[in-house]
Design an enzyme around this catalytic site. Sequence first.
Site, PDB file in Angstrom:
ATOM      1  N   LYS A  71       0.806  -1.232   0.000  1.00 50.99           N
ATOM      2  CA  LYS A  71       0.000   0.000   0.000  1.00 50.99           C
ATOM      3  C   LYS A  71       0.839   1.282   0.000  1.00 50.99           C
ATOM      4  CE  LYS A  71      -4.123  -1.673   2.448  1.00 50.99           C
ATOM      5  NZ  LYS A  71      -5.082  -1.266   3.484  1.00 50.99           N
ATOM      6  N   ASP A 108     -10.203   3.323   2.227  1.00 47.83           N
ATOM      7  CA  ASP A 108     -10.421   2.843   3.601  1.00 47.83           C
ATOM      8  C   ASP A 108     -11.189   3.866   4.443  1.00 47.83           C
ATOM      9  OD1 ASP A 108      -9.248   0.337   3.331  1.00 47.83           O
ATOM     10  OD2 ASP A 108      -7.243   1.105   3.761  1.00 47.83           O
TER      11      ASP A 108
END
Length: 286
Positions: A71, A108
């Site tokens: 990520k 997220d």
Amino acid sequence: MRITGRTRLAGIMGWPVSHSRSPALHNFWLGEYGIDGVYVPLPVRPEQLRQALRALPALGFRGCNLTIPHKEAALSIVDRVDPLARRIGAVNTVIVAPDGALEGRNTDAFGFRENLNDCAPDWDPAAGGAVVFGAGGAARAVVAALIEARVPEIRLVNRTIGRAEILARDLAVPHGRVSAHPWAARDALLDGAGLLVNTTSLGMTGAPELEIDLSQLPTDAVVVDIVYVPLNTPLLVAARQRGHRTVDGLGMLLHQGRPGFEAWFGTPARVTRELRAAVLTTLVAR
Ligand code: ATR
């Protein structure tokens, strides 16, 4: 599932990737909406992330998700980074633009907020501050979402206080009310809070328990645990016993997948009871 000559492709890159529930999530939606598409696990070694991402347009992929350990590294590989992903410091969704460029986003924070809206619709961001346990990648997304929701005060509590201080410094713009506190102060910091979020791994199967005394948390506060194995963490069980509204971690996982699905497959996706049940089956099966 039927693979045709026109099947649209997306997937998730991770190392390892076999633990990921994203294939179950996206393939459920593809089946539900009758879309000619497939979502596959892509085991990609860290040293090959650049090559793998660069191959997406060449292979006709619409994009991919990224999980551990990719990520952060993806930030410097993709061609364009969404400002929110830049602030959070991680990319979890990559979209191949029509011109072949790679766009990096972070969904997220969206997943956290949508799950909270879904499970605690009457939670008022303006009523009381929020206490966030943890200062890792998940905490960064949660804090970004809380700042966007205009929560007036955010108290970050972490074992390594320096990490909480860095997070507060990185994310506390434009509303500066994010403070960092040592782990030992966690019980007292609950006083007056309207929301408690656990983003640490404590309480997860195989991890130590989250030791906490909730007695100072106002009873109308909402308690969220982003851990979803087990779904009913000891924190959520203790919170329910005190009469708090609680929000489990599975919904965040499901909601964070929606923006990528819509961008890749052209159809908005919904989080339903049936989807939850289908993904829960994969949690129990492991
Ligand atoms: P993620 O990206 O999922 O947030 P992470 O970056 O590894 O994962 O962060 C895990 C969080 O759990 C951190 O806040 C970590 O605290 P440290 O920053 O001090 O490492 C927290 N954590 C893990 N084990 C812990 C423990 N035994 N006691 C307190 N906090 C713990």
